[in-house]
Motif scaffolding. Structure first.
Motif, mmCIF file in Angstrom:
data_model
loop_
_atom_site.group_PDB
_atom_site.id
_atom_site.type_symbol
_atom_site.label_atom_id
_atom_site.label_comp_id
_atom_site.label_asym_id
_atom_site.label_seq_id
_atom_site.Cartn_x
_atom_site.Cartn_y
_atom_site.Cartn_z
ATOM 1 N N GLU A 1 27.859 -18.591 23.799
ATOM 2 C CA GLU A 1 27.708 -19.959 23.279
ATOM 3 C C GLU A 1 29.071 -20.654 23.234
ATOM 4 O O GLU A 1 29.213 -21.818 23.650
ATOM 5 C CB GLU A 1 27.090 -19.930 21.884
ATOM 6 N N GLN A 2 30.104 -19.953 22.745
ATOM 7 C CA GLN A 2 31.452 -20.533 22.679
ATOM 8 C C GLN A 2 32.014 -20.783 24.077
ATOM 9 O O GLN A 2 32.758 -21.748 24.294
ATOM 10 C CB GLN A 2 32.373 -19.593 21.914
ATOM 11 N N ILE B 1 35.841 -11.951 21.966
ATOM 12 C CA ILE B 1 34.970 -10.920 21.404
ATOM 13 C C ILE B 1 35.431 -10.472 20.022
ATOM 14 O O ILE B 1 34.655 -10.507 19.051
ATOM 15 C CB ILE B 1 34.862 -9.720 22.365
ATOM 16 N N ALA B 2 36.674 -10.036 19.899
ATOM 17 C CA ALA B 2 37.157 -9.530 18.608
ATOM 18 C C ALA B 2 37.152 -10.616 17.521
ATOM 19 O O ALA B 2 36.674 -10.377 16.404
ATOM 20 C CB ALA B 2 38.550 -8.926 18.771
ATOM 21 N N PRO B 3 37.656 -11.828 17.797
ATOM 22 C CA PRO B 3 37.580 -12.877 16.771
ATOM 23 C C PRO B 3 36.148 -13.229 16.360
ATOM 24 O O PRO B 3 35.894 -13.548 15.198
ATOM 25 C CB PRO B 3 38.281 -14.073 17.435
ATOM 26 N N THR B 4 35.236 -13.181 17.322
ATOM 27 C CA THR B 4 33.841 -13.484 16.996
ATOM 28 C C THR B 4 33.276 -12.422 16.059
ATOM 29 O O THR B 4 32.568 -12.745 15.090
ATOM 30 C CB THR B 4 32.999 -13.561 18.275
ATOM 31 N N TRP B 5 33.576 -11.153 16.334
ATOM 32 C CA TRP B 5 33.144 -10.085 15.427
ATOM 33 C C TRP B 5 33.752 -10.275 14.037
ATOM 34 O O TRP B 5 33.053 -10.141 13.022
ATOM 35 C CB TRP B 5 33.534 -8.720 15.997
ATOM 36 N N VAL C 1 27.013 -10.622 18.730
ATOM 37 C CA VAL C 1 28.382 -10.999 19.083
ATOM 38 C C VAL C 1 28.429 -11.572 20.499
ATOM 39 O O VAL C 1 29.046 -12.621 20.744
ATOM 40 C CB VAL C 1 29.324 -9.781 18.950
ATOM 41 N N VAL C 2 27.776 -10.907 21.444
ATOM 42 C CA VAL C 2 27.803 -11.362 22.835
ATOM 43 C C VAL C 2 27.139 -12.731 22.972
ATOM 44 O O VAL C 2 27.642 -13.615 23.681
ATOM 45 C CB VAL C 2 27.137 -10.321 23.754
ATOM 46 N N HIS C 3 26.024 -12.943 22.275
ATOM 47 C CA HIS C 3 25.383 -14.263 22.309
ATOM 48 C C HIS C 3 26.333 -15.335 21.787
ATOM 49 O O HIS C 3 26.419 -16.434 22.363
ATOM 50 C CB HIS C 3 24.111 -14.251 21.450
#
Length: 298
Positions: A66-67, A85-89, A60-62
């Motif tokens: 990147e975004q 963070i939350a949307p990426t998860w 998730v952090v990577h």
């Protein structure tokens, strides 16, 4: 300062779509070096492994970083990164539903909230190490692929590639764990030398710096390779691939019992622990070199 246009030499849509033959990635090369049977379980049998919370958090952090670099430079602020963070998860767990298995039992919502907060701590660690507003990477999550003179095909993903106006190259890799001790540091440098060699063969330029950024404890390690060292490393990869191809026809990938076995998911079927591996399925085609999204975030 390292900066440059947002192009991605060495990786084109046509090349990525073309049929690919077996290749060697940093993760798979490291697996074979550590334990040939582990290489077989991961690259040939493709046995599933349950991800850990730390592995998925790293992924998730990577993805967030990147975004972040896809934004205009002045918008690369901590609050913007935290908001991703939350949307990426949610996106990653929708694409890979198995990732949600890291949360079980009761209080799943509380577990998730604490876990997302810990991911935010790693993002904060990144901002303590550098200011992304001052950087313009040439590429993030760059696929590099090149064939050595011996015929070994190398393939891997670089977290970030910075290129200075003078042409100097810096390879950056984010690590979401703490800075390692001797064994872990050797493994990390093996991975970085792999990328340095691939870039040297692709571009004819030895990277000026290999930078490991350990976000958990806010440490950064820099390493400068040279041609002689990368030539020796190339011979190491040639030897690894030769050994893989020697074992490939019969499946004679033998276990190598070390302290690292304590973290292996396959002890139950490993002969070193009294287990029996599954029947050898044969050498995979067309590709045994891909890294998963979890491995790229290692």
């Amino acid at each position: 300062m390292f900066s440059g246009p947002g192009t991605e030499p060495g990786s084109t849509p046509d090349a990525a779509a073309a049929p690919r033959r077996p290749a060697l990635s940093p993760s798979r090369a490291g697996d074979f070096k550590q334990c040939p049977l582990l290489y077989r379980f991961r690259a040939v049998d493709r046995l599933p492994e349950t991800p850990t919370k730390a592995q998925v958090r790293g992924t998730v952090v990577h993805a967030v970083l990147e975004q972040l670099y896809a934004l205009p430079a002045d918008e690369r602020q901590p609050d913007r990164a935290h908001a991703m963070i939350a949307p990426t998860w949610e996106r990653l767990s929708a694409e890979e539903p198995g990732l949600t298995a890291i949360f079980d039992g009761e209080s799943v919502e509380e577990q998730l909230a604490a876990w997302l907060e810990s991911a935010g701590g790693l993002v904060d660690g990144y901002f303590e190490l550098e200011d992304p507003r001052r950087l313009q990477p040439e590429a993030c999550e760059l696929l590099v692929e090149t064939e050595l003179d011996s015929g070994v095909l190398l393939r891997g993903y670089i977290d970030r590639l910075d290129v200075a106006p003078t042409g100097e190259i810096r390879v950056v890799d984010y690590k979401t764990g703490v800075a390692p001790r001797e064994i872990g540091e050797a493994k990390a440098l093996f991975q970085m030398k792999f990328y340095a060699l691939a870039l040297w063969r692709l571009r004819g330029v030895v990277p000026r710096q290999l930078r490991l950024m350990y976000l958990a404890d806010r440490q950064s390690l820099a390493y400068t390779p040279d041609e002689a060292e990368l030539s020796r490393f190339e011979r190491t990869l040639d030897a690894i691939w030769t050994a893989i191809l020697r074992a490939a026809p019969t499946g004679d990938f033998r276990p190598n019992k070390t302290k690292l076995c304590d973290w292996c998911s396959h002890q139950a079927i490993c002969p070193a622990f009294g287990g029996t591996p599954p029947a050898y399925p044969g050498w995979p085609e067309p590709d045994s070199g891909d890294e998963t999204i979890l491995e790229r975030a290692d």
